[in-house]
Design an enzyme around this catalytic site. Structure first.
Site, mmCIF file in Angstrom:
data_model
loop_
_atom_site.group_PDB
_atom_site.id
_atom_site.type_symbol
_atom_site.label_atom_id
_atom_site.label_comp_id
_atom_site.label_asym_id
_atom_site.label_seq_id
_atom_site.Cartn_x
_atom_site.Cartn_y
_atom_site.Cartn_z
ATOM 1 N N LYS A 117 0.870 -1.183 0.000
ATOM 2 C CA LYS A 117 0.000 0.000 0.000
ATOM 3 C C LYS A 117 0.896 1.219 0.000
ATOM 4 O O LYS A 117 2.035 1.172 0.466
ATOM 5 C CB LYS A 117 -0.864 0.012 1.259
ATOM 6 N N ASP A 157 -6.957 4.183 -4.579
ATOM 7 C CA ASP A 157 -7.538 3.960 -3.257
ATOM 8 C C ASP A 157 -8.208 5.287 -2.877
ATOM 9 O O ASP A 157 -8.425 6.142 -3.745
ATOM 10 C CB ASP A 157 -6.443 3.543 -2.257
HETATM 11 N N1 GLU Z 1 -7.218 -0.003 -3.206
HETATM 12 C C1 GLU Z 1 -7.970 -1.186 -3.481
HETATM 13 C C2 GLU Z 1 -7.986 -2.106 -2.275
HETATM 14 O O1 GLU Z 1 -7.856 -1.669 -1.156
HETATM 15 C C3 GLU Z 1 -7.529 -1.858 -4.769
HETATM 16 C C4 GLU Z 1 -6.107 -2.309 -4.800
HETATM 17 C C5 GLU Z 1 -5.651 -2.796 -6.176
HETATM 18 O O2 GLU Z 1 -6.461 -2.837 -7.085
HETATM 19 O O3 GLU Z 1 -4.478 -3.113 -6.299
HETATM 20 O O4 GLU Z 1 -8.219 -3.278 -2.386
#
Ligand code: GLU
Length: 424
Positions: A117, A157
């Site tokens: 993240k 996100d």
């Molecule tokens: N931000 C989204 C999550 O928390 C998607 C992450 C992604 O697609 O890599 O799952």
């Protein structure tokens, strides 16, 4: 910003220490798996944590230095994968927690990624497009060294969208050559996937449908309340409404609306597109973020920030079903109390995994340069979500535990096996 932990709360904010909370959930499931201590330590510890200064020239001409993070939690099952968040409350602890959740989410859905993240502590709502572009390019310039289509693949996100991903792709590609596979959630014209924008919300509603199906029921006629009207909350309302359910309350950061007969969701979209808030929507009463949580609905969908279901308010929750569209919306003590009260919680790592699942489809389309239509994306997404839901349900019944504990058990087992097979 201090991240010192006092008891279980962060002294700086008085809020829960999110990473500690995720590790608490981890231990609960690791105990049931009799996981050895060394493996727990390996699986809990982030692989790499990058903190960067992000100096940005603001429109006023002044330079503001933001702090950005990219934390790669575990990559045993594939390249690191996870979103980038722009929000004032982004800090290292929060990003660690979210990176860890990504590891478990990708494993549970059985897609070949690890977990990561990123984020920048900033307030995108009060920044211009040019400031956001400069911020994104500078942030990418400073973390590009740890990114790559086979290394670490960001995505949207909270506070970021397809435009931010487009800048990320452009900035990275200008250094390394055309690399659409370095990021997902891109606009379609730049190699994005059909269905990615609605994927998280679609997955949320599929999870709800799978739950009702196991009880010979359907969403049709069921009431729900949704906290948050961003990408996930708004499309969750859309799909709930489309399946004949009634969305009776929705809130966002600026306010909220309630109508016990069901809100007119297409009209609410039109209102929101113009006003940038659901507040003030006609033929509805006023609702706030706190009262929404305790409404007597069939299903409660937290789709905004974390830690909103707390030991203080969980006793007042009346919904028999909670679907966690947001990441870690429920504090662990509250989660235990809900379980004891028989309230079913479909946990975040299952409920909101539709986003990263279609990110996986986008990435494979980028690598093969062969593009799918929306129907194929949604069919494959639905298949993945239903399989994961049934795996979790079976494990929860076998183990006589919550769906969250079961989901973590499945994920831990898969990542643990990969870690052991790769060796040291
Ligand atoms: N931000 C989204 C999550 O928390 C998607 C992450 C992604 O697609 O890599 O799952």
């Amino acid at each position: 910003m201090s991240t010192r932990v006092t008891g279980r709360y962060k002294a700086s904010t008085g809020r829960y220490n999110a990473f500690e909370a995720v590790n608490g959930l981890f231990d609960k499931s690791a105990d049931r798996l009799n996981m050895p201590e060394w493996l727990r330590e390996v699986l809990k510890t982030p692989f790499r944590e990058v903190t960067v200064a992000v100096p940005v020239r603001m429109d006023s001409g002044k330079i503001h230095v933001y702090t950005g993070y990219r934390i790669q939690h575990n990559g045993a099952r594939g390249p690191w994968k996870g979103g980038i968040r722009y929000h004032p409350e982004v800090d290292k602890d929060e990003v660690r927690a979210l990176a860890s959740l990504m590891t478990w989410k990708t494993a549970l859905l059985d897609i070949p990624f690890g977990g990561a993240k990123g984020g920048v502590a900033c307030d995108p709502m009060n920044m211009s497009m040019t400031e956001l572009e400069r911020l994104t390019r500078k942030f990418v310039a400073r973390i590009a060294i740890v990114l790559g289509p086979q290394r670490d693949i960001p995505a949207p996100d909270m506070g970021t969208d397809g435009q931010v991903m487009a800048w990320l792709m452009d900035e990275y590609s200008s250094r390394r050559g055309y690399s659409p596979g370095v990021v997902t959630g891109k606009p379609i014209t730049l190699g994005g996937s059909q269905g990615r924008v609605t994927a998280t919300a679609y997955g949320v509603v599929i999870a709800a449908d799978a739950y009702y199906k196991s009880r010979n029921e359907t969403i049709s006629g069921k009431t729900c309340a949704i906290q948050g009207f961003g990408n996930v909350g708004s499309y969750a309302a859309h799909f709930w409404h489309e399946r004949g359910g009634k969305v009776i309350a929705v809130t966002d950061v600026k306010g909220g609306v309630y109508n016990e007969k069901g809100l007119d969701i297409p009209a609410l979209f039109t209102w929101f597109n113009e006003k940038r808030t659901v507040a003030g929507f006609p033929s509805a009463d006023v609702m706030n973020n706190q009262d929404l949580l305790t409404l007597p609905v069939d299903c409660l969908i937290p789709a905004a920030i974390g830690d909103v279901i707390t030991p203080d308010n969980c006793g007042n929750i009346k919904a028999p079903l909670i679907i966690e569209a947001a990441n870690h919306p429920t504090m662990p003590e509250a989660d235990e109390e809900l379980y004891e009260r028989g309230i079913v919680v479909i946990p975040d790592i299952l409920a909101n995994a539709g986003g990263v699942t279609v990110s996986y489809f986008e990435w494979s389309q980028n690598l093969t340069q062969f593009y799918w239509d929306e129907e194929r994306v949604n069919i494959e997404l639905e298949r993945k979500m239903r399989k994961a839901y049934l795996d979790v349900q079976t494990m929860a019944r076998q183990e006589k535990c919550s769906k969250r504990t079961a989901a973590f058990m499945l994920a831990l087992k898969r990542v643990g096996e990969a870690e052991q097979q790769r060796g040291n």
